[in-house]
Design a protein around this motif. Structure first.
Motif, PDB file in Angstrom:
ATOM      1  N   SER A  46     -45.072  23.982 -32.372  1.00  0.00           N
ATOM      2  CA  SER A  46     -46.173  23.556 -31.845  1.00  0.00           C
ATOM      3  C   SER A  46     -46.041  22.299 -30.955  1.00  0.00           C
ATOM      4  N   VAL A  47     -45.469  21.187 -31.509  1.00  0.00           N
ATOM      5  CA  VAL A  47     -45.092  20.246 -30.709  1.00  0.00           C
ATOM      6  C   VAL A  47     -44.308  20.520 -29.555  1.00  0.00           C
ATOM      7  N   LEU A  50     -46.222  22.062 -26.867  1.00  0.00           N
ATOM      8  CA  LEU A  50     -47.107  21.308 -26.118  1.00  0.00           C
ATOM      9  C   LEU A  50     -46.073  20.404 -25.218  1.00  0.00           C
ATOM     10  N   LEU A  53     -45.286  22.554 -22.059  1.00  0.00           N
ATOM     11  CA  LEU A  53     -46.389  22.547 -21.306  1.00  0.00           C
ATOM     12  C   LEU A  53     -46.726  21.387 -20.391  1.00  0.00           C
ATOM     13  N   GLY A  54     -46.346  20.374 -21.220  1.00  0.00           N
ATOM     14  CA  GLY A  54     -46.382  18.981 -20.370  1.00  0.00           C
ATOM     15  C   GLY A  54     -45.455  18.958 -19.477  1.00  0.00           C
ATOM     16  N   ALA A  62     -45.251  28.487 -22.749  1.00  0.00           N
ATOM     17  CA  ALA A  62     -45.779  27.629 -23.895  1.00  0.00           C
ATOM     18  C   ALA A  62     -46.459  28.279 -25.033  1.00  0.00           C
ATOM     19  N   HIS A  66     -45.152  28.822 -28.647  1.00  0.00           N
ATOM     20  CA  HIS A  66     -46.178  28.784 -29.966  1.00  0.00           C
ATOM     21  C   HIS A  66     -46.228  29.719 -30.695  1.00  0.00           C
TER      22      HIS A  66
END
Length: 109
Positions: A46-47, A50, A53-54, A62, A66
């Motif tokens: 999950s990190v 993220l 995505l960032g 993303a 996930h």
């Protein structure tokens, strides 16, 4: 024997089959394999999702990252569910409910 040593001596197939066949004690399967190891794997993925995505990757990419551990999550869920089903009713329901909550948490959360 601790988990890494035990896993190091088994093939991946033996590791997975022992859980699928209900040969691993329910407490070990639920607490160590699902709650601890499964949650750590999902948090790390999950990190990474993220961060990707960032970094500007599309939302679909993303989301795909996930959801990468979903097959393993479902495997653990089914293994806990079936292994718990061999226990007395109240114990089985408690583990099955907890496994269901865990699966929803790591998939949606």
């Amino acid at each position: 024997m601790s988990w890494p040593q035990t896993f190091g001596r088994k093939s991946l197939a033996e590791f997975l089959l022992s859980r699928w066949r209900g040969q691993v004690p329910l407490g070990k399967l639920f607490w160590r394999d699902t709650i601890v190891a499964g949650t750590i794997i999902n948090l790390a993925i999950s990190v990474f999702a993220l961060l990707s995505l960032g970094a500007g990757l599309p939302l679909a990419a993303a989301l795909a990252v996930h959801l990468l551990p979903l097959p393993y999550n479902l495997f653990l869920f089914i293994a806990v569910w079936t292994t718990a089903g061999r226990r007395p009713f109240m114990i089985a329901i408690a583990y099955q409910l907890a496994a269901t909550v865990w699966l929803v948490f790591v998939t949606v959360g």
